[in-house]
Scaffold this active site. Sequence first.
Site, PDB file in Angstrom:
ATOM      1  N   LEU A   1      40.563  32.339  51.800  1.00 62.60           N
ATOM      2  CA  LEU A   1      39.178  32.075  51.709  1.00 62.60           C
ATOM      3  C   LEU A   1      38.404  32.549  52.623  1.00 62.60           C
ATOM      4  O   LEU A   1      37.111  33.017  52.592  1.00 62.60           O
ATOM      5  CB  LEU A   1      39.095  30.405  51.190  1.00 62.60           C
ATOM      6  CG  LEU A   1      37.767  29.909  51.027  1.00 62.60           C
ATOM      7  CD1 LEU A   1      37.506  30.635  49.439  1.00 62.60           C
ATOM      8  CD2 LEU A   1      37.793  28.313  50.598  1.00 62.60           C
TER       9      LEU A   1
ATOM     10  N   GLU B   1      43.784  40.686  49.574  1.00 64.48           N
ATOM     11  CA  GLU B   1      44.958  40.501  49.535  1.00 64.48           C
ATOM     12  C   GLU B   1      45.770  42.041  49.446  1.00 64.48           C
ATOM     13  O   GLU B   1      46.841  42.119  49.895  1.00 64.48           O
ATOM     14  CB  GLU B   1      45.777  39.882  48.266  1.00 64.48           C
ATOM     15  CG  GLU B   1      47.029  39.205  48.703  1.00 64.48           C
ATOM     16  CD  GLU B   1      47.729  38.084  47.720  1.00 64.48           C
ATOM     17  OE1 GLU B   1      46.832  37.387  47.179  1.00 64.48           O
ATOM     18  OE2 GLU B   1      48.739  38.027  47.524  1.00 64.48           O
TER      19      GLU B   1
ATOM     20  N   ARG C   1      55.632  26.363  55.792  1.00 65.83           N
ATOM     21  CA  ARG C   1      55.810  27.092  54.458  1.00 65.83           C
ATOM     22  C   ARG C   1      57.295  27.766  54.189  1.00 65.83           C
ATOM     23  O   ARG C   1      57.890  27.458  53.297  1.00 65.83           O
ATOM     24  CB  ARG C   1      54.781  27.745  54.022  1.00 65.83           C
ATOM     25  CG  ARG C   1      53.681  27.143  53.238  1.00 65.83           C
ATOM     26  CD  ARG C   1      52.698  28.107  52.683  1.00 65.83           C
ATOM     27  NE  ARG C   1      51.558  27.446  52.174  1.00 65.83           N
ATOM     28  CZ  ARG C   1      50.294  27.807  51.638  1.00 65.83           C
ATOM     29  NH1 ARG C   1      50.149  29.042  51.674  1.00 65.83           N
ATOM     30  NH2 ARG C   1      49.459  26.879  51.147  1.00 65.83           N
TER      31      ARG C   1
HETATM   32  C1  LIG Z   1      48.789  30.138  42.608  1.00 68.18           C
HETATM   33  C2  LIG Z   1      47.864  30.380  43.930  1.00 68.18           C
HETATM   34  C3  LIG Z   1      47.016  29.505  44.629  1.00 68.18           C
HETATM   35  C4  LIG Z   1      46.471  29.843  45.725  1.00 68.18           C
HETATM   36  N1  LIG Z   1      45.710  28.748  46.477  1.00 68.18           N
HETATM   37  C5  LIG Z   1      44.922  29.285  47.337  1.00 68.18           C
HETATM   38  C6  LIG Z   1      44.272  28.257  47.971  1.00 68.18           C
HETATM   39  O1  LIG Z   1      44.242  27.193  47.903  1.00 68.18           O
HETATM   40  N2  LIG Z   1      43.333  28.966  49.074  1.00 68.18           N
HETATM   41  C7  LIG Z   1      43.353  30.014  49.487  1.00 68.18           C
HETATM   42  O2  LIG Z   1      42.493  30.380  50.262  1.00 68.18           O
HETATM   43  N3  LIG Z   1      44.050  30.984  48.696  1.00 68.18           N
HETATM   44  C8  LIG Z   1      45.026  30.662  47.747  1.00 68.18           C
HETATM   45  N4  LIG Z   1      45.814  31.627  47.072  1.00 68.18           N
HETATM   46  C9  LIG Z   1      45.601  33.030  47.489  1.00 68.18           C
HETATM   47  C10 LIG Z   1      44.197  33.588  47.068  1.00 68.18           C
HETATM   48  O3  LIG Z   1      44.165  33.234  45.548  1.00 68.18           O
HETATM   49  C11 LIG Z   1      44.482  35.151  47.046  1.00 68.18           C
HETATM   50  O4  LIG Z   1      44.921  35.405  48.240  1.00 68.18           O
HETATM   51  C12 LIG Z   1      42.894  35.766  46.843  1.00 68.18           C
HETATM   52  O5  LIG Z   1      42.730  35.416  45.455  1.00 68.18           O
HETATM   53  C13 LIG Z   1      43.181  37.273  46.749  1.00 68.18           C
HETATM   54  O6  LIG Z   1      41.787  37.795  46.636  1.00 68.18           O
HETATM   55  P1  LIG Z   1      41.564  39.140  46.073  1.00 68.18           P
HETATM   56  O7  LIG Z   1      40.092  39.396  45.885  1.00 68.18           O
HETATM   57  O8  LIG Z   1      42.130  40.225  47.220  1.00 68.18           O
HETATM   58  O9  LIG Z   1      42.536  39.458  44.903  1.00 68.18           O
HETATM   59  P2  LIG Z   1      42.530  38.906  43.415  1.00 68.18           P
HETATM   60  O10 LIG Z   1      41.854  37.478  43.552  1.00 68.18           O
HETATM   61  O11 LIG Z   1      44.033  38.957  42.861  1.00 68.18           O
HETATM   62  O12 LIG Z   1      41.495  39.827  42.718  1.00 68.18           O
HETATM   63  C14 LIG Z   1      41.795  41.272  42.386  1.00 68.18           C
HETATM   64  C15 LIG Z   1      40.940  41.578  41.152  1.00 68.18           C
HETATM   65  O13 LIG Z   1      41.116  43.109  40.796  1.00 68.18           O
HETATM   66  C16 LIG Z   1      41.528  43.204  39.371  1.00 68.18           C
HETATM   67  N5  LIG Z   1      42.170  44.290  39.391  1.00 68.18           N
HETATM   68  C17 LIG Z   1      43.494  44.514  39.409  1.00 68.18           C
HETATM   69  N6  LIG Z   1      43.613  45.881  38.914  1.00 68.18           N
HETATM   70  C18 LIG Z   1      42.458  46.264  38.594  1.00 68.18           C
HETATM   71  C19 LIG Z   1      41.948  47.718  38.196  1.00 68.18           C
HETATM   72  N7  LIG Z   1      42.976  48.725  38.369  1.00 68.18           N
HETATM   73  N8  LIG Z   1      41.037  47.942  37.938  1.00 68.18           N
HETATM   74  C20 LIG Z   1      39.960  46.989  38.100  1.00 68.18           C
HETATM   75  N9  LIG Z   1      40.202  45.641  38.485  1.00 68.18           N
HETATM   76  C21 LIG Z   1      41.589  45.512  38.911  1.00 68.18           C
HETATM   77  C22 LIG Z   1      42.030  42.011  38.882  1.00 68.18           C
HETATM   78  O14 LIG Z   1      42.090  41.637  37.801  1.00 68.18           O
HETATM   79  C23 LIG Z   1      41.589  40.747  40.021  1.00 68.18           C
HETATM   80  O15 LIG Z   1      40.271  40.376  39.416  1.00 68.18           O
HETATM   81  C24 LIG Z   1      46.491  31.142  46.049  1.00 68.18           C
HETATM   82  C25 LIG Z   1      47.150  32.005  45.295  1.00 68.18           C
HETATM   83  C26 LIG Z   1      47.986  31.704  44.079  1.00 68.18           C
HETATM   84  C27 LIG Z   1      48.810  32.802  43.511  1.00 68.18           C
END
Ligand SMILES: Cc1cc2nc3c(=O)[nH]c(=O)nc-3n(C[C@H](O)[C@H](O)[C@H](O)COP(=O)(O)OP(=O)(O)OC[C@H]3O[C@@H](n4cnc5c(N)ncnc54)[C@H](O)[C@@H]3O)c2cc1C
Length: 305
Positions: A149, A132, A53
């Site tokens: 995932l 993340e 990538r």
């Molecule tokens: C376009 C795209 C495609 C992707 N495709 C893939 C894939 O195919 N396979 C894969 O494994 N990964 C993929 N990823 C990466 C993956 O989506 C992320 O790494 C993953 O969603 C991170 O999960 P998370 O729970 O850490 O954060 P997030 O999914 O960002 O969740 C964080 C949550 O916290 C909430 N939040 C933020 N601030 C606050 C606050 N102050 N109070 C309360 N809630 C809050 C947000 O609304 C959100 O719901 C992709 C990412 C993108 C951008």
Amino acid sequence: MEMIQFHPTLLGTPTNNYGLISEAVRGEGGILKNAQGVRFMDDYHPLGSLAPRDITSRAIFEQHQQCYIDIRQVRGFKQRFPGIYQQAQRYCSDDYSQGYLPVTVGAHYTMGGIKTDLAGRTNLPHFYCIGEASNTNFHGANRLASNSLLEAIVMGQHCAAVINQQPSRPLVDPQPSLVQIPKISEAVLKPLQAESEAILGIERHGACMTGYLTRLHQALEQAEHITLTQLTPTLWQRYVRVKMLEIICEAALHRTESRGAHYRLDKPKMQTALQQIDIEIVKGEDMHAQHIKRTRENQTVLPGR
Ligand SMILES: Cc1cc2nc3c(=O)[nH]c(=O)nc-3n(C[C@H](O)[C@H](O)[C@H](O)COP(=O)(O)OP(=O)(O)OC[C@H]3O[C@@H](n4cnc5c(N)ncnc54)[C@H](O)[C@@H]3O)c2cc1C
């Protein structure tokens, strides 16, 4: 925080994009070409359009022109990639009818974050972090596709198990914090945000980052400081954005090499001495970022299982 992965193939142009084009499209025979029809990836990596990538994103960025995936060799595209097909039909039907998907690079994943162990524990009691926002060393300097995932499943289970073992604590009345936060105006934020892509994006340069960091510091230092109770959500978000740019810039300046997702034009080589070093950003008493370097710890992915 310097490790920010850019996805090479968003469908669309730098100003208008419509979701990701999975790497599977290139795996099934899609070939990257520039606007002149040149298969430029062959000049960058022996795997051509299937290069990692970071290399692919940089190669597309360096074309300085619209790039495409030629999908004429992909059999049954419509059936195999129905989501991408629908988006392409909707937004790029002219290119699609010729057998091409327009592509552009986009910020996709942050490998840095709050340092945790493999159960999501941070150095603050009762404060956990996974996903993340955390830095578990799962992803190194260059995350592989779909590892988040895997991370969600493994870390979620470990973290929940540890939290469930903690005795419940009585609720205490929160005390108002005395910390003062800079009140950043829209007029200060906008130009800093506009510059960030060129300075902290796919290709970075030490001199540009040094100047930019000075401007970030000035924005934080020269602003009026207010208490947390005086903050609105908008003011908080503006502050956090400038702060994040400062932390990313500090870390990118202090990593004097190129590695994985972090690429510096002025330090293009990987440095073995930095292989085992984490560059960490810690918050000083005045809320300004400071960097420390510490030796990367080897972690066992599944302790005791
Ligand atoms: C376009 C795209 C495609 C992707 N495709 C893939 C894939 O195919 N396979 C894969 O494994 N990964 C993929 N990823 C990466 C993956 O989506 C992320 O790494 C993953 O969603 C991170 O999960 P998370 O729970 O850490 O954060 P997030 O999914 O960002 O969740 C964080 C949550 O916290 C909430 N939040 C933020 N601030 C606050 C606050 N102050 N109070 C309360 N809630 C809050 C947000 O609304 C959100 O719901 C992709 C990412 C993108 C951008």
